[in-house]
Scaffold this motif. Structure first.
Motif, short mmCIF file in Angstrom:
data_model
loop_
_atom_site.label_atom_id
_atom_site.label_comp_id
_atom_site.label_asym_id
_atom_site.label_seq_id
_atom_site.Cartn_x
_atom_site.Cartn_y
_atom_site.Cartn_z
N UNK A 87 0.84 -1.20 0.00
CA UNK A 87 0.00 0.00 0.00
C UNK A 87 0.87 1.24 0.00
N UNK A 88 0.60 2.17 -0.90
CA UNK A 88 1.36 3.40 -0.99
C UNK A 88 0.87 4.37 0.08
N UNK A 89 1.82 4.83 0.90
CA UNK A 89 1.45 5.75 1.98
C UNK A 89 1.70 7.18 1.52
N UNK A 90 0.72 8.05 1.75
CA UNK A 90 0.84 9.42 1.27
C UNK A 90 0.48 10.40 2.37
N UNK A 91 1.07 11.58 2.27
CA UNK A 91 0.74 12.70 3.14
C UNK A 91 0.72 12.29 4.61
N UNK A 92 1.89 11.92 5.11
CA UNK A 92 2.04 11.55 6.52
C UNK A 92 1.71 12.76 7.39
N UNK A 93 0.98 12.53 8.48
CA UNK A 93 0.60 13.62 9.36
C UNK A 93 0.81 13.21 10.81
N UNK A 94 0.92 14.19 11.70
CA UNK A 94 1.16 13.89 13.11
C UNK A 94 -0.12 13.90 13.93
N UNK A 95 -1.19 14.47 13.39
CA UNK A 95 -2.45 14.48 14.11
C UNK A 95 -3.62 14.47 13.13
N UNK A 96 -4.77 14.05 13.63
CA UNK A 96 -5.95 13.94 12.79
C UNK A 96 -7.17 14.38 13.59
N UNK A 97 -7.88 15.39 13.08
CA UNK A 97 -9.14 15.82 13.68
C UNK A 97 -10.28 15.05 13.03
N UNK A 98 -11.16 14.49 13.85
CA UNK A 98 -12.34 13.78 13.35
C UNK A 98 -13.57 14.46 13.92
N UNK A 99 -14.43 14.98 13.04
CA UNK A 99 -15.65 15.69 13.45
C UNK A 99 -16.82 14.73 13.48
#
Length: 653
Positions: free
Chosen positions: A1-13
């Motif tokens: 699986x190609x991993x894209x746009x690594x982030x350190x946090x994620x907001x879930x509304x």
């Protein structure tokens, strides 16, 4: 699986109405403010979740938290509002993100958060722009006037700088053979048209006689129809009646009390109708427009013109519920004017019925509203001048011709909620007078259309949001047998947050008509907050304080039906919300296509596009005659209209 746009946090509304209204861009712009609000504001703390790298939380605990936010757990994440749990991996598509997100765990700690490539969307039905082949998509059905129905493949150029060709694929000439292909020069584009129909058409073979026989039969049918209509309208055009001059003072007073601004479409339709009424020949006009575009107001103004000219009005509706609503609407709009409006139906008390019959015969009732009851022989008008037929497509030809047979000089105005495609209206314009209201009222806001997985959290939050602003809710559940159980479930959902104690009632078509009218009257007077109902509310009901519609299993309804239901809300100036909920595990491809189309065409006036998708042929059949639907399906609406135009021109010579 190609991993894209690594982030350190994620907001879930959460899937609450305020969050659903805000959109992805708003959340991206206001992320710092949201994070700050979570520290002091209980609502934001309960309706958002922030995941960070190295956060200690079990995958199963995260799944429970997502369920609390209104998300639905499914094997595959196909759209916003869904998540899937696969061991140490949680895949989720937050409503505040354009793409799904992947959260990977090491033990009970979040190790990484990635944005995934967007899932391949379920293919929606191509939007068919009738006049431009550049909008026809590969795989769409297309009609060649000489060779029949094929499949559009592509546009090609055989040689560099050479002419371009449309490639149309036809059925194989023999079993297991390769399909035939037809190259149509771009210069002959007018010989092709997109197929618009209500069925999946048969792809023809090249060189056979089937297509020629089909078009010959269609031409014969069109000629028969054109002769009948021309004869009817020629006969009426030779009939004279005194012009309806009306009373300018009364008409000005009625206009001044209209609480909205008229649209260009309404003004043009009113002008057409008034020109008919002051003319020497009886009017026979169809007024078409999308739900909530102001057809009834124009009909009331036409009625006043005729009543103030000394004539009576009859208003024919398909249901008692709609008749009762029209009685109230006409009385509200005309209450300050010297006219009398009454309704008659099977529910009218014998004593009242006798008085209404007598007053109608004596000319004391100016406007009589009713269902098929007003077609009864015991109803005699002293001086009938205008018949208004609402939901015209719901009546048969014999019913619509009843008053014409009584008196040829009666004016007739038919209202139809089926938007007529322009190709059809151009054809009918030579046979029938048509006015099309195609512009929404300027005060109206587009209805927020939300296609979401079924969730108690979503339903509870939608109820809370609407009730807090003192609004009303339609909850649609289209199985009469389980309506009572649904009512209990909703009562239980609401009591978890006892901010209010709303009045909840049930409405469906098997109830006695008296009870149906009583319930709708209570809902109109806001004595009922939540109406649990079937599709009985689909046609004609206009209650401006009802601004939330929840359909608990939208995949069981047709596209045109859901669009009509959506038109029951958003009739005032408040922002309206339509929730079309589905069970992800039961979602078929066709049902997904309908839901995608409903979301795609959510703007005011998009009923015309919905009509092209789902109502075009049924609408044409209703207006032309039921037998025409089959003929149109065989060759497509565009070619049928072309043939009809040609036949009319020949007959007029």
């Amino acid at each position: 699986m190609v991993k894209k746009e690594i982030t350190t946090e994620l907001l879930i509304a959460s899937l609450s109405p305020p969050n659903l209204e805000r959109g992805v861009f708003w959340f991206n712009e206001n992320l710092p403010s949201i994070k700050k609000a979570r520290q002091t504001n209980l609502w934001w703390k309960n309706n958002t979740l922030i995941l960070e790298l190295d956060l200690v939380i079990k995958p199963t605990e995260l799944a429970l938290r997502l369920l609390e936010l209104g998300y639905e757990r499914t094997p595959r994440v196909l759209g916003p509002g869904l998540f899937a749990l696969h061991g140490g991996i949680v895949e989720i598509w937050p409503i505040n993100k354009e793409k799904p997100q992947l959260v990977e765990f090491t033990g009970n700690t979040i190790a990484s958060i990635y944005e995934l490539p967007e899932k391949e969307k379920i293919q929606t039905i191509p939007s068919r722009k009738l006049a431009n082949l550049n909008n026809v998509q590969t795989g769409s059905f297309i009609v060649h006037v000489d060779h029949g129905i094929g499949i559009f493949k592509e546009k090609i150029m055989l040689a560099e700088n050479g002419p371009e060709y449309f490639v149309v694929e036809y059925a194989p000439p023999r079993k297991d053979g390769e399909p035939d292909k037809l190259l149509v020069p771009v210069t002959e584009e007018d010989r092709l048209s997109p197929y618009v129909g209500f069925i999946t058409p048969t792809v023809h073979r090249l060189g056979g006689t089937v297509w020629q026989n089909t078009t010959r039969k269609i031409r014969e049918d069109a000629e028969k129809l054109a002769k009948e209509l021309l004869e009817l309208y020629t006969k009426r055009s030779k009939t004279n009646r005194p012009p309806h001059q009306g009373d300018p003072i009364l008409e000005a007073e009625l206009k001044s009390t209209f609480p909205f601004s008229e649209t260009g479409g309404q003004n043009k339709a009113e002008e057409d109708i008034m020109d008919d009424l002051v003319g020497p020949h009886p009017m026979d006009r169809i007024l078409c427009g999308d739900v909530g575009f102001g057809k009834t107001e124009i009909a009331i103004r036409a009625a006043l013109r005729v009543m103030s000219s000394g004539k009576q009005i009859a208003v024919l509706t398909p249901t008692t519920v709609l008749a009762a609503q029209h009685e109230q609407t006409f009385q509200e709009r005309l209450h300050s004017l010297p006219v009398t409006v009454k309704m008659i139906s099977r529910l009218t008390q014998p004593k009242d019925k006798r008085q209404i019959l007598k007053d109608t015969a004596d000319g004391k009732i100016d406007c009589l509203i009713g269902t098929h009851r007003i077609l009864s022989k015991d109803i005699k008008f002293k001086n009938l001048g205008l018949l208004i037929i609402d939901e015209e497509q719901r009546f048969g030809v014999k019913q619509k011709e009843y008053f014409k047979n009584l008196r040829a000089e009666i004016d007739i105005l038919s209202l139809s909620a089926t938007p007529i495609p322009r190709t059809l209206s151009l054809s009918l314009a030579k046979l029938h007078d048509i006015s099309l209201i195609d512009t929404p009222p300027p005060e109206r806001l587009p209805i927020k259309t939300l296609i979401l997985p079924y969730s108690h959290k979503t339903i509870r939050e939608a109820f809370r949001f609407e009730l807090e602003r003192d609004g009303q809710i339609y909850f649609l559940h289209n199985r009469i047998e389980t309506l009572a159980a649904v009512k209990k479930k909703i009562e239980k959902l609401i009591t978890k947050k006892p901010d209010t104690k709303p009045q909840i009632e049930i409405l469906h078509g098997r109830l006695p008509e008296k009870e149906i009218i009583k319930t709708m009257d209570k809902f109109r007077k806001k004595e009922i907050n939540i109406l649990i109902t079937t599709t009985i509310i689909e046609n004609g009901l206009d209650i401006s304080s009802a601004n939330t519609l929840i359909v608990d299993n939208a995949t069981n309804l047709g596209l045109a039906e859901t669009h009509q239901l959506r038109g029951r809300i958003g009739r005032g100036r408040e922002q309206a919300f339509a929730y079309f909920l589905y069970r992800p595990r039961r979602l078929t491809e066709k049902a997904a296509q309908r839901l995608e189309a409903l979301k795609e065409y959510a703007a005011l006036g998009d009923g015309y596009q919905i009509a092209l998708r789902d109502l075009e042929i049924r609408g044409a059949g209703n207006i032309l005659g039921r037998e025409q639907s089959g003929a149109i399906n065989k060759v497509g609406l565009n070619l049928y209209c072309q043939i009809l135009n040609e036949v009319v021109e020949e007959l007029k010579r």
